[in-house]
Design a protein around this motif. Structure first.
Motif, PDB file in Angstrom:
ATOM      1  N   ALA A 172       0.676  -1.234   0.054  1.00  0.00           N
ATOM      2  CA  ALA A 172       0.162   0.044  -0.188  1.00  0.00           C
ATOM      3  C   ALA A 172       0.861   1.293  -0.072  1.00  0.00           C
ATOM      4  O   ALA A 172       0.415   2.367  -0.648  1.00  0.00           O
TER       5      ALA A 172
ATOM      6  N   ALA B 169       2.102   1.806  -3.606  1.00  0.00           N
ATOM      7  CA  ALA B 169       1.194   2.163  -4.426  1.00  0.00           C
ATOM      8  C   ALA B 169       0.503   3.680  -4.161  1.00  0.00           C
ATOM      9  O   ALA B 169       0.405   4.368  -5.004  1.00  0.00           O
ATOM     10  N   GLU B 170       0.952   4.172  -2.770  1.00  0.00           N
ATOM     11  CA  GLU B 170       0.727   5.711  -2.541  1.00  0.00           C
ATOM     12  C   GLU B 170       1.968   6.612  -3.451  1.00  0.00           C
ATOM     13  O   GLU B 170       1.511   7.659  -3.788  1.00  0.00           O
TER      14      GLU B 170
ATOM     15  N   ALA C 150       0.631   6.755  -6.911  1.00  0.00           N
ATOM     16  CA  ALA C 150      -0.345   7.685  -6.808  1.00  0.00           C
ATOM     17  C   ALA C 150       0.151   8.977  -6.993  1.00  0.00           C
ATOM     18  O   ALA C 150      -0.236   9.884  -7.528  1.00  0.00           O
TER      19      ALA C 150
ATOM     20  N   ALA D  24      -3.937   3.663  -8.482  1.00  0.00           N
ATOM     21  CA  ALA D  24      -2.814   2.951  -8.079  1.00  0.00           C
ATOM     22  C   ALA D  24      -3.323   2.196  -6.656  1.00  0.00           C
ATOM     23  O   ALA D  24      -2.873   1.221  -6.246  1.00  0.00           O
ATOM     24  N   MET D  25      -3.958   3.447  -5.644  1.00  0.00           N
ATOM     25  CA  MET D  25      -4.359   2.605  -4.447  1.00  0.00           C
ATOM     26  C   MET D  25      -5.408   1.814  -4.560  1.00  0.00           C
ATOM     27  O   MET D  25      -5.825   1.104  -3.472  1.00  0.00           O
ATOM     28  N   ASP D  26      -6.020   1.453  -5.703  1.00  0.00           N
ATOM     29  CA  ASP D  26      -6.984   0.433  -5.972  1.00  0.00           C
ATOM     30  C   ASP D  26      -6.653  -0.991  -6.192  1.00  0.00           C
ATOM     31  O   ASP D  26      -7.147  -1.938  -6.372  1.00  0.00           O
TER      32      ASP D  26
ATOM     33  N   THR E 287       8.445   0.977  -7.231  1.00  0.00           N
ATOM     34  CA  THR E 287       8.176   2.480  -7.375  1.00  0.00           C
ATOM     35  C   THR E 287       8.982   3.289  -8.472  1.00  0.00           C
ATOM     36  O   THR E 287       8.599   4.108  -8.873  1.00  0.00           O
TER      37      THR E 287
END
Length: 481
Positions: free
Chosen positions: A120, A123-124, A127, A134-136, A148
């Motif tokens: 997570a 993903a942040e 985003a 990305a957060m989904d 990243t």
């Protein structure tokens, strides 16, 4: 009695003190276990939580892999003072093999992320790079090191492109899409230099505008002008038409930011040559000019070639062939001159339409010759090839002006005063006859023309200057009043 009561109170105090000490020590041990357990999960890839109750440790959250969970449980088992470690409620991420994450850039410029994310937190970060969705993303283990950074390089690579995609599959990053120009394509490829070491890259970017000028400009005397291919945006097809003296141009062209710097000057010098051509194909391949065409009937292809070379440059590739004779009395409008033409004896001659009179014909003859003269090879009566155009124009005029009964034209040959007088006279007669013969060859009735030589007897300028002598070397056309 007092002694007994005191003894009871003493015993009770000792027991209470023991209970307090035991309870206090248990809480201390529990706190120590909790601190140690939390220290174990601090370095976990994903958020994990420990709860300690009665020195029993309960672990919840997400483990990246079974191996990570085993290592964490083993570390918790080693905590001093713990009794039981429970990890049944810990979720272990699925392993993605190959690991796949994809970025897509739409025509509106938006970036959408699909596939899997390692965590997570990562993903942040994605985003934050502007990757929608990305957060989904579902989480999965097995991502390459530096996920990243890989996604960030993909975002940067898609930035210069009009649209495209960036896909991570295992240890390979694939960039595809369309770029407006090579400049944007290069910027996109350069952005991939930020990929971590060990990530292979595959690039497939189509360039919409390569910057290469590549077109064909076609002139046809009867049909006009057309262009096909890629032309400079700052000198497009309408600009070419204007440079050639046309108001319209057919065909299908696209524009490029590229430029042939010499092209405007080359085309601006062509209008004067188009009347000598039946057809001209002018191809520009990145500045290399290739000209092929057909000379007007009766014109020497070598002469037309030399004139084109003087205009297009010595590096141009030029091939001009002789034009076929048109059928007699076919008519057309010459698109280069705007004049109506009629075919006569294998030549295209201009059509004149005015009321025939001696004065009108004399005026028209003067207008045809304005600014130009019939020329001959030096010292001879051989017509210079450059004079064929004016001969054709004059033939058209004579066809019109001799069509009326009684209209006869005198063709006069004139020389300058250089050389022998008698020789100048003979040369003037020969030149007048040469012009008459050329006009007869174009269909003008021989009986309506008289060729006379005047030698140097009728100068119109000073023979002491070169300019004056050039003016005196002339051919005249007169309808005696």
């Amino acid at each position: 009695m007092r002694i007994l009561l005191g003894l009871v109170l003493f015993v009770a105090g000792i027991a209470g003190l023991a209970w307090w000490g035991s309870s206090h020590q248990a809480r201390t041990i529990e706190d120590e276990v909790e601190v140690a357990a939390k220290g174990v999960v601090t370095g976990a890839i994903h958020p994990m939580r420990v709860e300690v109750s009665g020195r029993d440790i309960t672990l919840t959250g997400t483990a990246d892999t079974e191996d990570e969970l085993i290592d964490i449980v083993a570390s918790l088992d080693a905590v001093e003072g713990r009794r039981v470690v429970r990890s049944d409620d810990v979720d272990v991420l699925p392993v993605a093999d190959p690991y796949e994450t994809a970025l897509a850039k739409g025509i509106d410029g938006s970036l959408s992320l699909t596939g899997s994310a390692p965590s997570a937190a990562q993903a942040e970060v994605a985003a934050g790079h502007g990757a929608t969705g990305a957060m989904d993303l579902p989480l999965a283990s097995g991502a390459p090191e530096g996920w990243t950074e890989i996604v960030g390089a993909g975002v940067d690579a898609l930035g210069p492109l009009d649209e495209g995609s960036f896909a991570l599959t295992g240890m390979t990053a694939i960039l595809s899409g369309t770029a407006a120009t090579p400049r944007e394509a290069k910027a996109a490829t350069t952005a991939l230099n930020a990929l971590p070491e060990g990530i292979d890259r595959v690039v497939s970017v189509d360039v919409l505008d390569t910057g290469v000028v590549s077109f064909e400009l076609i002139y046809d005397a009867g049909e006009g002008l057309s262009a096909f291919g890629t032309v400079p945006e700052n000198f497009d097809a309408p600009a070419m038409a204007e440079a050639l003296g046309f108001t319209d141009i057919a065909g299908d062209t696209t524009t490029t930011f590229g430029m042939d710097a010499a092209l405007p000057e080359r085309l601006s010098d062509l209008p004067g040559l188009l009347p000598d051509l039946e057809r001209l194909s002018l191809r520009d391949e990145g500045g290399q000019i290739i000209a092929t065409g057909v000379a007007s009937p009766g014109l020497d292809p070598g002469y037309v070639t030399s004139e084109l070379r003087a205009t297009l440059g010595d590096d141009a590739r030029i091939e001009i062939t002789a034009g076929d004779a048109p059928d007699d009395w076919v008519t057309r409008t010459n698109r280069a001159t705007g004049a109506d033409q009629v075919a006569s004896a294998g030549y295209w001659l201009p059509v004149y339409d005015f009321e025939i009179s001696k004065q009108a014909c004399n005026d028209a003859a003067a207008q045809v010759q304005a600014g130009r003269q019939i020329q001959f090879v030096t010292g001879s009566a051989e017509l210079d090839t450059a004079s064929m155009s004016i001969i054709n124009d004059m033939a058209g005029l004579l066809l019109h002006c001799t069509d009326k009964i009684g209209m006869r034209v005198t063709i006069g040959g004139h020389t300058d005063s250089q050389g022998d007088d008698n020789e100048n006279y003979r040369l003037s007669v020969a030149r007048a006859n040469a012009v008459r013969d050329a006009l007869v060859a174009r269909g003008v009735p021989a009986g309506r023309m008289q060729a006379l030589g005047f030698g140097e007897t009728e100068p119109i300028a000073d023979n002491d200057t070169e300019e004056g002598r050039a003016a005196n070397r002339r051919t005249t056309f007169e309808w005696p009043k």
